[in-house]
Design a protein around this motif. Structure first.
Motif, short mmCIF file in Angstrom:
data_model
loop_
_atom_site.label_atom_id
_atom_site.label_comp_id
_atom_site.label_asym_id
_atom_site.label_seq_id
_atom_site.Cartn_x
_atom_site.Cartn_y
_atom_site.Cartn_z
N LEU A 41 0.90 -1.18 0.16
CA LEU A 41 -0.10 -0.01 0.10
C LEU A 41 0.96 1.40 0.09
O LEU A 41 1.71 1.34 0.87
CB LEU A 41 -0.96 -0.03 1.28
N THR A 43 0.58 5.06 0.49
CA THR A 43 -0.15 6.19 0.80
C THR A 43 0.84 7.61 0.56
O THR A 43 1.87 7.59 0.48
CB THR A 43 -0.61 6.22 2.16
N GLU A 53 5.42 3.59 1.77
CA GLU A 53 5.01 2.16 1.27
C GLU A 53 5.02 1.25 2.49
O GLU A 53 5.83 1.29 3.35
CB GLU A 53 5.99 1.55 0.55
N TYR A 58 -3.89 -8.92 3.21
CA TYR A 58 -5.13 -8.66 2.65
C TYR A 58 -5.97 -9.57 2.47
O TYR A 58 -5.78 -10.80 2.44
CB TYR A 58 -4.96 -7.63 1.47
N TRP A 80 0.12 4.46 8.36
CA TRP A 80 -0.55 4.28 7.04
C TRP A 80 -1.98 4.44 7.08
O TRP A 80 -2.64 5.19 6.18
CB TRP A 80 -0.21 2.92 6.48
N VAL A 90 -4.80 6.03 -3.27
CA VAL A 90 -3.59 5.33 -2.65
C VAL A 90 -3.13 4.48 -4.06
O VAL A 90 -3.79 4.37 -5.06
CB VAL A 90 -3.66 4.29 -1.54
N LEU A 92 -1.82 0.68 -4.92
CA LEU A 92 -1.65 -0.94 -4.61
C LEU A 92 -0.73 -1.65 -5.42
O LEU A 92 -0.79 -1.51 -6.63
CB LEU A 92 -3.04 -1.55 -4.60
N ALA A 103 -9.43 4.54 -0.89
CA ALA A 103 -9.71 3.67 0.29
C ALA A 103 -10.73 4.46 1.15
O ALA A 103 -10.94 5.64 0.98
CB ALA A 103 -8.39 3.94 1.26
N LEU A 141 -10.46 -1.02 -0.20
CA LEU A 141 -9.70 -0.38 -1.18
C LEU A 141 -10.59 -0.77 -2.56
O LEU A 141 -10.32 -2.02 -3.08
CB LEU A 141 -8.45 -0.90 -1.29
#
Length: 146
Positions: A41, A43, A53, A58, A80, A90, A92, A103, A141
């Motif tokens: 992830l 952000t 990062e 997940y 994060w 964001v 991925l 998100a 997400l």
């Protein structure tokens, strides 16, 4: 070990994990994340404005990716999480693919359903909630670009 040493060690672990992840098509090949679904992830820092990062496990809910801001049951949310609340757009990286996502924090029944689903697959998440008095956030997400 001091807090600074602990933070440095954790950052080094994450850097090595992300290096391995990228070298092996989005999979961990050693350590505690072998066999776990993993993503990176990215952000934008809430205060710094810099890219940050983080490797995270997940689950999926249909086409959506779901991550949990557990911080292993610590009393505070992970950095994060604060970043994506401030800046929900964001990036991925999943299984060697990189794409944009938006998100949002799950609430109510959706939060409970998604948290329970992840805890059933990865029982550590049930323990994380027992360790803390905070309600651990669930983040959904949604892909925004290919």
């Amino acid at each position: 070990m001091s807090r600074k040493d602990s933070t440095t060690t954790f950052a080094s672990f994450n850097e090595q994990l992300m290096e391995e992840f990228r070298a092996h098509g989005g999979k961990a090949t050693s350590g505690p994340f072998v066999g776990r679904p993993l993503l990176i992830l990215t952000t934008v820092g809430a205060r710094s404005g810099e890219a940050r990062e983080n490797p995270l496990v997940y689950t999926r809910d249909g086409e959506r990716y779901v991550v949990i801001a557990s911080k292993a049951g610590a009393p505070t949310h992970p950095s994060w999480y604060h970043n994506l609340v401030a800046n929900p757009d964001v990036t991925l990286e999943v299984l060697g693919e990189r794409f944009g996502a938006r998100a949002r924090v799950a609430e109510g029944e959706e939060h409970e359903r998604l948290y329970t689903a992840q805890a059933e697959l990865m029982p550590g998440f049930a323990e994380y909630q027992r360790r803390t008095t905070r309600k651990i956030p669930v983040v959904v997400l949604d892909r925004t670009q290919n």
